[in-house]
Write an enzyme that holds these catalytic residues in place. Structure first.
Site, mmCIF file in Angstrom:
data_model
loop_
_atom_site.group_PDB
_atom_site.id
_atom_site.type_symbol
_atom_site.label_atom_id
_atom_site.label_comp_id
_atom_site.label_asym_id
_atom_site.label_seq_id
_atom_site.Cartn_x
_atom_site.Cartn_y
_atom_site.Cartn_z
ATOM 1 N N HIS A 1 36.533 30.733 44.750
ATOM 2 C CA HIS A 1 37.952 30.803 45.098
ATOM 3 C C HIS A 1 38.185 30.904 46.617
ATOM 4 O O HIS A 1 38.630 29.944 47.217
ATOM 5 C CB HIS A 1 38.584 31.991 44.352
ATOM 6 C CG HIS A 1 40.053 32.097 44.514
ATOM 7 N ND1 HIS A 1 40.863 32.723 43.597
ATOM 8 C CD2 HIS A 1 40.884 31.685 45.507
ATOM 9 C CE1 HIS A 1 42.118 32.660 44.005
ATOM 10 N NE2 HIS A 1 42.150 32.041 45.167
ATOM 11 N N HIS B 1 45.095 36.215 52.486
ATOM 12 C CA HIS B 1 44.209 35.555 51.529
ATOM 13 C C HIS B 1 44.087 34.094 51.936
ATOM 14 O O HIS B 1 45.111 33.427 52.139
ATOM 15 C CB HIS B 1 44.783 35.676 50.108
ATOM 16 C CG HIS B 1 44.124 34.757 49.130
ATOM 17 N ND1 HIS B 1 42.752 34.702 48.957
ATOM 18 C CD2 HIS B 1 44.641 33.833 48.288
ATOM 19 C CE1 HIS B 1 42.468 33.797 48.035
ATOM 20 N NE2 HIS B 1 43.589 33.251 47.622
ATOM 21 N N GLU C 1 49.511 34.803 43.709
ATOM 22 C CA GLU C 1 48.577 35.937 43.844
ATOM 23 C C GLU C 1 49.277 37.260 44.139
ATOM 24 O O GLU C 1 48.652 38.198 44.620
ATOM 25 C CB GLU C 1 47.555 35.673 44.950
ATOM 26 C CG GLU C 1 46.567 34.581 44.682
ATOM 27 C CD GLU C 1 45.675 34.786 43.460
ATOM 28 O OE1 GLU C 1 45.794 35.826 42.781
ATOM 29 O OE2 GLU C 1 44.882 33.881 43.190
ATOM 30 N N HIS D 1 41.623 30.209 51.675
ATOM 31 C CA HIS D 1 40.530 29.412 51.104
ATOM 32 C C HIS D 1 39.775 28.801 52.284
ATOM 33 O O HIS D 1 39.443 27.629 52.266
ATOM 34 C CB HIS D 1 41.068 28.316 50.202
ATOM 35 C CG HIS D 1 41.781 28.804 48.981
ATOM 36 N ND1 HIS D 1 42.282 27.949 48.016
ATOM 37 C CD2 HIS D 1 42.082 30.068 48.554
ATOM 38 C CE1 HIS D 1 42.866 28.653 47.056
ATOM 39 N NE2 HIS D 1 42.764 29.949 47.363
#
Ligand SMILES: [Zn+2]
Length: 220
Positions: free
Chosen positions: A160, A98, A79, A100
């Site tokens: 996502h 970032h 990413e 999940h």
């Protein structure tokens, strides 16, 4: 000032934050990535390395006009383009987390953002949007994340996960953890068949003002 002077300190901060988030269950199965701005460059976690095993040498530097990284070294997270796009678009951002994280990702998989139902959402700067789906690692996802973050410090990525930003890694980490907390509360309300009572925009601005005064958030 949104950057730190010492890359070795930043590398250690990235590792410490990764481990904290991983231990909190927010980075399942080696997912997610963290980065810090460093002048014209940024430092980012590598792809595919368990957070418990991360070493400072494995943190990747992405630098230069074409954002080159050393091909002989560890590969950056897939990413990295999203991180790059956010740093370019947002001079106020010094670090990006970032994840999940499970509850926020559940909402993202329904394409739902988080409305202003609890005052702590002020950490994110307002309601948290859910950006439309695009393939992981793509420039399209990077652009959608930037748009979803406009005027905010967090955005959900459909099907996502989550992106949280801050002037420092500690700030971005705090936003990421609060987003997961809010997502859990919101899901609990929805599961109970309840629609949350929303706070007004005027009240949100009052709370943002208080948080800014307390030093919990930086002014945009
Ligand atoms: Zn991801």
């Amino acid at each position: 000032m949104t950057t730190h002077e010492d890359p070795s300190v930043l590398r250690q901060e990235i590792i410490a934050a990764s481990r904290t988030l991983d231990a909190a269950g927010m980075m399942p199965n080696k997912s997610g990535n963290l980065s810090c701005r460093l002048g014209q460059a940024f430092l980012i976690t590598p792809g595919g390395v368990p957070y418990a095993d991360l070493t400072p040498e494995q943190i990747v530097t992405i630098a230069g006009k074409r954002r080159r990284f050393d091909p002989a070294g560890p590969r950056p997270s897939s990413e990295w383009r999203m991180h790059e796009a956010i740093y370019v678009a947002r001079p106020d951002v010094g670090a990006i987390v970032h994840t999940h994280s499970p509850r926020a990702t559940a909402l993202a998989c329904a394409g739902r953002g988080i409305p202003i139902f609890h005052y702590m959402i002020a950490l994110a700067g307002g309601d948290i949007r859910c950006a439309p789906y695009a393939t992981f690692g793509s420039e399209k996802l990077a652009a959608l994340a930037v748009r979803g973050l406009e005027g905010r410090r967090a955005v959900l990525l459909a099907n996502h996960g989550v992106v949280a930003v801050g002037a420092t890694l500690k700030r971005a980490q705090a936003v990421a953890m609060e987003v997961e907390n809010l997502a859990g509360q919101y899901l609990d309300l929805l599961a109970a068949g309840l629609e949350p009572a929303l706070l007004s925009d005027a009240e949100l601005q009052t709370i943002i003002g208080k948080f800014t005064d307390y030093g919990r958030i930086d002014p945009h």
